[in-house]
Motif scaffolding. Sequence first.
Motif, PDB file in Angstrom:
ATOM      1  N   PRO A 147     -20.752  -4.292  48.822  1.00 14.24           N
ATOM      2  CA  PRO A 147     -21.722  -5.189  48.184  1.00 14.24           C
ATOM      3  C   PRO A 147     -21.071  -6.072  47.120  1.00 14.24           C
ATOM      4  N   ASP A 148     -21.715  -7.192  46.833  1.00 15.23           N
ATOM      5  CA  ASP A 148     -21.256  -8.070  45.749  1.00 15.23           C
ATOM      6  C   ASP A 148     -21.147  -7.260  44.456  1.00 15.23           C
ATOM      7  N   GLY A 149     -20.124  -7.542  43.691  1.00 14.28           N
ATOM      8  CA  GLY A 149     -19.931  -6.846  42.422  1.00 14.28           C
ATOM      9  C   GLY A 149     -19.018  -5.653  42.510  1.00 14.28           C
ATOM     10  N   ALA A 150     -18.769  -5.133  43.717  1.00 14.11           N
ATOM     11  CA  ALA A 150     -17.837  -4.012  43.862  1.00 14.11           C
ATOM     12  C   ALA A 150     -16.426  -4.522  43.623  1.00 14.11           C
ATOM     13  N   GLY A 151     -15.680  -3.856  42.740  1.00 14.52           N
ATOM     14  CA  GLY A 151     -14.357  -4.342  42.372  1.00 14.52           C
ATOM     15  C   GLY A 151     -13.291  -3.275  42.426  1.00 14.52           C
ATOM     16  N   LEU A 152     -12.079  -3.695  42.094  1.00 17.65           N
ATOM     17  CA  LEU A 152     -10.915  -2.813  42.095  1.00 17.65           C
ATOM     18  C   LEU A 152     -10.628  -2.314  40.689  1.00 17.65           C
ATOM     19  N   LEU A 153     -10.406  -1.022  40.569  1.00 13.59           N
ATOM     20  CA  LEU A 153      -9.940  -0.400  39.337  1.00 13.59           C
ATOM     21  C   LEU A 153      -8.513   0.071  39.593  1.00 13.59           C
ATOM     22  N   ALA A 154      -7.547  -0.630  39.021  1.00 12.88           N
ATOM     23  CA  ALA A 154      -6.138  -0.269  39.179  1.00 12.88           C
ATOM     24  C   ALA A 154      -5.750   0.578  37.972  1.00 12.88           C
ATOM     25  N   TRP A 155      -5.729   1.892  38.162  1.00  9.52           N
ATOM     26  CA  TRP A 155      -5.475   2.813  37.061  1.00  9.52           C
ATOM     27  C   TRP A 155      -3.976   3.082  36.973  1.00  9.52           C
ATOM     28  N   GLY A 156      -3.294   2.302  36.152  1.00 10.00           N
ATOM     29  CA  GLY A 156      -1.861   2.435  35.977  1.00 10.00           C
ATOM     30  C   GLY A 156      -1.293   1.146  35.426  1.00 10.00           C
ATOM     31  N   PRO A 195     -21.205   4.442  43.853  1.00  6.34           N
ATOM     32  CA  PRO A 195     -19.877   4.183  43.276  1.00  6.34           C
ATOM     33  C   PRO A 195     -19.893   2.998  42.313  1.00  6.34           C
ATOM     34  N   THR A 196     -19.051   3.089  41.307  1.00  8.01           N
ATOM     35  CA  THR A 196     -18.920   2.004  40.332  1.00  8.01           C
ATOM     36  C   THR A 196     -17.756   1.081  40.652  1.00  8.01           C
ATOM     37  N   GLY A 197     -16.952   1.453  41.618  1.00  7.34           N
ATOM     38  CA  GLY A 197     -15.815   0.628  41.997  1.00  7.34           C
ATOM     39  C   GLY A 197     -14.883   1.407  42.901  1.00  7.34           C
ATOM     40  N   VAL A 198     -13.803   0.758  43.304  1.00 10.41           N
ATOM     41  CA  VAL A 198     -12.790   1.366  44.159  1.00 10.41           C
ATOM     42  C   VAL A 198     -11.531   1.544  43.313  1.00 10.41           C
ATOM     43  N   ALA A 199     -11.058   2.779  43.178  1.00  8.77           N
ATOM     44  CA  ALA A 199      -9.963   3.085  42.256  1.00  8.77           C
ATOM     45  C   ALA A 199      -8.685   3.434  43.001  1.00  8.77           C
ATOM     46  N   VAL A 200      -7.581   2.839  42.538  1.00  6.96           N
ATOM     47  CA  VAL A 200      -6.238   3.166  43.017  1.00  6.96           C
ATOM     48  C   VAL A 200      -5.451   3.670  41.813  1.00  6.96           C
ATOM     49  N   LEU A 201      -4.856   4.854  41.934  1.00 10.16           N
ATOM     50  CA  LEU A 201      -4.156   5.484  40.821  1.00 10.16           C
ATOM     51  C   LEU A 201      -2.647   5.306  40.959  1.00 10.16           C
ATOM     52  N   GLY A 202      -1.984   5.017  39.839  1.00 11.77           N
ATOM     53  CA  GLY A 202      -0.528   5.025  39.823  1.00 11.77           C
ATOM     54  C   GLY A 202       0.073   3.666  39.531  1.00 11.77           C
TER      55      GLY A 202
END
Length: 344
Positions: A200-209, A174-181
């Motif tokens: 792991p270090d570097g894993a981030g949040l993608l807030a798609w909205g 995975p490239t990140g953790v995504a939340v849509l809306g």
Amino acid sequence: MSGAERVNGAAPATALVVGPAGHGVTGTALAQAAALRALAPGTVLLHLDGAPSAAELLGALGAAPPGPLLVHVTDRLFGRTPEEAADVIADLARRRRLVLTLHDLPQASDGPRNAARRAAAYRRMAEAAAAVVVASAHEARLLAACGADVAVDVVPLPVPDLRDAPAADPAAAPTGVAVLGYLYPGKGHEDVLAALDALPDGAGLLAWGRPSAGHEDLAEALAAQARALGRPCTVSGWIPDARLPELLRSAVLPVAPHAHVSASGSVNAWIGAGRRPLVARSDYAAELLARSPGCVRVYDDLRTALAGAWADPVGTWLPDGYRASPTVADTAALLLPVLARAAA
């Protein structure tokens, strides 16, 4: 003339749709109106973009033929306050028989003051209508809790088909953790950021909205929380519909962390893209699974769920050929008898 005949011909229903097409409720209403027109060609669509005044809404009725008026309603699209929205809908109901599809039902997570105000507004709107539709049995219970003594039909939100983009390798890291809306209080973005320490270090949040109206400060608040935690965080802003398949089918972990969800277009978008999102346990999640077994991964502890999905991302993809229900055509078919009763 029967109610069914009236809906399908002599006295067609009119779908009055309010708001910009990019709004989730408006987009659903427009898609459903198109499906209704395919099933009942006499159906008329009136779309008022933006935030029309009460006078503009009433003026638009001059272009509508006799017959029931189908309106998808969330209070924020129809007024600056819940009370104003209820006034507008009550005024429409004095002129036409309304079939109201209610969204964003009030609940305790709105806060004591807003929950009480919105409950009173939704009760007024429901009791003014000829027929009331909600998107889940959970929402029907929420409406009853508002004190509305009305019969309710449940027509679930449609699951769109968003698989017209290549899918990432399900086993890819995975490239990140995504939340849509939309970003709004209680959606759960902060909870996801706090749980990233399980990854792991570097894993981030993608807030798609983008932030919902009145909550523009949330983007910077999330950025500040992420900086304090040493985690990446990206808030995308508005995403055109054309980009959704590519994003949703990329190598991300799909998460819908809202613990108080009662119906969710964003969860359905993940499912429609062939993803199996992580969702907080709720009555609504149980409804989804009863209707489409295996469509989501329900969690009780977000950290544990994220760690498990990061280690085995294949489980966040639905099998090839999986079809969730209902389609937008299915929802239109479920509405036809409701409209026929309102026309009778």
